[in-house]
Design a protein around this motif. Structure first.
Motif, PDB file in Angstrom:
ATOM      1  N   THR B  46       0.832  -1.202   0.000  1.00 59.03           N
ATOM      2  CA  THR B  46       0.000   0.000   0.000  1.00 59.03           C
ATOM      3  C   THR B  46       0.870   1.257   0.000  1.00 59.03           C
ATOM      4  O   THR B  46       0.575   2.230  -0.692  1.00 59.03           O
ATOM      5  CB  THR B  46      -0.941   0.002   1.224  1.00 59.03           C
ATOM      6  N   GLN B  88      -7.611  -0.024  -0.310  1.00 58.07           N
ATOM      7  CA  GLN B  88      -7.725  -1.294   0.411  1.00 58.07           C
ATOM      8  C   GLN B  88      -9.084  -1.395   1.114  1.00 58.07           C
ATOM      9  O   GLN B  88      -9.714  -2.446   1.094  1.00 58.07           O
ATOM     10  CB  GLN B  88      -6.576  -1.408   1.416  1.00 58.07           C
ATOM     11  N   ASP B 180      -5.667  -1.853  -4.997  1.00 54.08           N
ATOM     12  CA  ASP B 180      -5.190  -2.342  -3.699  1.00 54.08           C
ATOM     13  C   ASP B 180      -6.148  -3.398  -3.152  1.00 54.08           C
ATOM     14  O   ASP B 180      -7.205  -3.073  -2.607  1.00 54.08           O
ATOM     15  CB  ASP B 180      -5.045  -1.165  -2.717  1.00 54.08           C
ATOM     16  N   GLU B 181      -5.795  -4.642  -3.320  1.00 55.82           N
ATOM     17  CA  GLU B 181      -6.583  -5.792  -2.877  1.00 55.82           C
ATOM     18  C   GLU B 181      -8.050  -5.741  -3.310  1.00 55.82           C
ATOM     19  O   GLU B 181      -8.954  -5.762  -2.478  1.00 55.82           O
ATOM     20  CB  GLU B 181      -6.473  -5.939  -1.344  1.00 55.82           C
TER      21      GLU B 181
HETATM   22 MG    MG Z   1      -1.988  -2.738   2.173  1.00 62.19          MG
END
Ligand code: MG
Ligand code: ATP
Lengths: 320, 260
Positions: B46, B88, B180-181
């Motif tokens: 991140t 995220q 991010d994810e």
């Molecule tokens: Mg992260």
């Protein structure tokens, strides 16, 4: 698709037309001097409250110092009329432009603050303005006598109050039109993103520092316009009209109205102006009542009292 | 086929106090490809996204987008230059509908500024129409159907919020998309849909950076994988290479290799 699309701006223009027509009707119908003055003061404060809704409600930046910009607008009008002998239209234009420029310049440093610090910073700004206005007697006349004897607005057979009434309708509609075009456009959407997260706003390409300065300037301009009208209406006033009390009242107008639509400001202003007139001895208890009301509203109706009541009401009707 | 490096990262580092969150990381990303960035929790993934988007300044190193050095370019200018991202934890703006959130993503394509909207409000109307069209196309592409568009975005189910975020990033028409994810919290079939969506987004000619813990997805759609561990680049290569890499396996199993 069309349903969620462009209807917002169009709807706001429709509301604007309705409000304008309603206010014009009121102007023709209301004869009582007292009612007239309450409505004029409500409209004048609405102009500032609409601007403050943009700043506090949309951009999420609180200000406890906007009374200062109202004051700057009022003194600008007085100065233009009495010292420079300018026509009213130019005096009002100056009352919009000057606070706007000052607001833009102050915004950068002060909007580095956020949350409680921003509230305190703007509060200090308002307090400093009050002290300066009371001291710079050359321009403001200090606390005594202050500004006295601005010219009457009586014009073409219309009495002073009636002319100010029409001017206020015009100014309020102008303020609402400006606010609607901002909030319903891309800049307004950017502001709403910014209110939730500055990081996200930056990452969609918004220059957040600049955007905050711009919206601070717009709200200062509208506060200035409000002050200019107030000066024209009252004709005599002094710095005590623009103290911290006014800043708090303006914020109350936004909170009592709505934090998420510009139309709440009108309801809020009316409520805050009318209330002291209805309740005997309210002036003494004012600060306490406002404090408690503000806390309760933020707890139970975080979108603003007016909007929440409106929602509850329309929801009841729909489900009935 | 020669691939043009859309993004070029060289020697990028970032520390927080004593923590080397990202340490001397270098790699390339090509347009038209999904590049995966993987690594255990706290590896610095991140943080690297934050460095690329410019929300955090890098301590050292250079980042080039299509050959242009981004040093000193603020986040909003990088966004305008074509970098878009998701988060995220989904970041849906409060009090805004799904469509408005995605329209906000198309910020840089709006033709009216603040002054323009004051002087010529009818332009706002035309502009809104165009941006809504663009937003609608992006929403349809990520599979959020029209019935959702008017709802408050923050109230949407988690999986939908993730899609809306991708739509908002797509509305920026990015050259470089940082995710991010994106599969976190999605079920299997949702994750599979996401995988094919990402492949098609890369096929537009964009460079896609996928930060993800779902190894099935990473291995199946990435052309190139970069592995971070404690901020450092542990390994880099094609999925088959990474799968077989001893260091990577050790890092993921939490086994510290004994140094002979
Ligand atoms: Mg992260
Ligand atoms: N703003 C910050 N201040 C201090 N330390 C930070 C900050 N952001 C990240 N870190 C630290 O930097 C390291 C890398 O964090 P980062 O969030 O980049 O990891 P990650 O790979 O995204 O992990 P995860 O898979 O859990 O999301 C961690 O040790 C984290 O605690």
């Amino acid at each position: 698709m069309t349903l969620h699309k462009t209807s917002r701006l169009r709807r706001d223009w429709q509301i604007l037309a309705l409000v304008a027509a309603l206010l014009a009707l009121v102007e023709f119908c209301v004869s009582s001097q007292f009612h007239r003055s309450v409505i004029i003061l409500s409209m004048i404060h609405s102009v500032a409250a609409v601007g403050l809704t943009l700043l506090v409600g949309y951009a999420g930046q609180v200000s406890l110092g906007h009374g200062a910009f109202v004051g700057i607008g009022a003194y600008t009008v007085a100065f233009c009329l009495q010292r420079l002998g300018l026509p009213v239209v130019f005096a009002l234009a100056a009352a919009v432009v000057l606070p706007g420029i000052l607001g833009f310049l102050i915004a950068r440093p002060i909007l580095r603050l956020s949350g409680h610090n921003l509230a305190l910073g703007t509060l200090a700004l308002g307090a400093v303005f009050y002290v300066v206005a009371a001291q710079v007697r050359d321009v403001t006349g200090g606390l005594d006598p202050g500004i006295v004897d601005l010219p009457s607005m009586a014009f073409a057979g219309l009495a002073h109050e009636r002319v100010v009434f029409w001017l206020s309708i015009f100014a309020l509609c102008l303020a609402a039109a400006i606010a609607a075009s901002i909030v319903d456009g891309r800049f307004g959407r950017g502001l709403m993103i910014l209110r939730s997260s500055e990081l996200v706003a930056e990452c969609i390409g918004m220059n957040t520092a600049r955007a905050k300065s711009m919206i601070f300037a717009v709200s200062a301009s509208l506060a200035g316009l409000s002050g200019g009208l107030l000066a024209l209406y009252l004709r005599s006033f002094n710095a005590s009209a623009f103290g911290v009390g006014l800043s708090i009242e303006l914020l109350m107008m936004v909170i009592v109205g709505s934090l998420s639509t510009i139309w709440g400001a009108m309801f809020g202003s009316f409520a805050i102006i009318v209330l002291p007139n209805l309740l005997e001895g309210f002036d003494q208890a004012k600060q306490v009542v406002y404090g408690v009301a503000m806390i309760l509203i933020m707890l139970f109706a975080p979108n603003g009292l007016g909007e929440t009541l409106f929602r509850v009401f329309t929801f009841r009707r729909k489900s009935a | 086929m020669t691939l043009q490096a859309t993004l070029e990262i060289a020697g990028v580092s970032k520390s927080f106090g004593g923590v080397h969150a990202v340490a001397d990381v270098s790699f390339f990303m090509a347009r038209g490809e999904v590049t995966a960035l993987i690594g255990p929790n706290g590896a610095g993934k991140t943080t690297l996204i934050n460095l690329l988007t410019g929300v955090l300044p890098a301590d050292r190193g250079t980042i080039r987008l299509e050959g242009r050095d981004l040093a000193g370019t603020p986040a909003y200018m990088r966004a305008r230059a074509g970098i878009a991202r998701t988060y995220q934890t989904p970041q849906m703006a409060q009090g805004m509908s799904v469509l408005m959130n995605v329209m906000a993503g198309a910020y840089r394509f709006g033709k009216h500024g603040l002054l323009g909207s004051l002087l010529r409000p009818w332009l706002v109307m035309a502009d809104n129409e165009e941006l809504a069209e663009r937003a609608g196309t992006c929403l349809a592409r990520v599979g959020v159907s029209e019935e959702w568009w008017g709802r408050p975005a923050a109230d949407l189910p988690y999986g939908h919020q993730r899609r809306v975020e991708i739509a908002r990033a797509l509305a920026q028409d990015p050259k470089l998309l940082l995710l991010d994810e994106p599969a976190a919290g999605l079920n299997r079939s949702e994750a599979d849909e996401l995988a094919s969506l990402l492949v098609s987004i890369a096929a537009d000619g964009r460079a896609v950076l996928l930060v993800e813990h779902d190894m099935g997805m990473v291995m199946s759609i990435s052309s190139h994988i970069v592995v971070l561990n404690f901020g450092r680049k542990l390994a880099e290569g094609a999925p088959e290479t990474i799968k077989a890499d001893k260091d990577v396996i050790a890092a993921y199993l939490g086994i510290v290799e004994e140094v002979a």
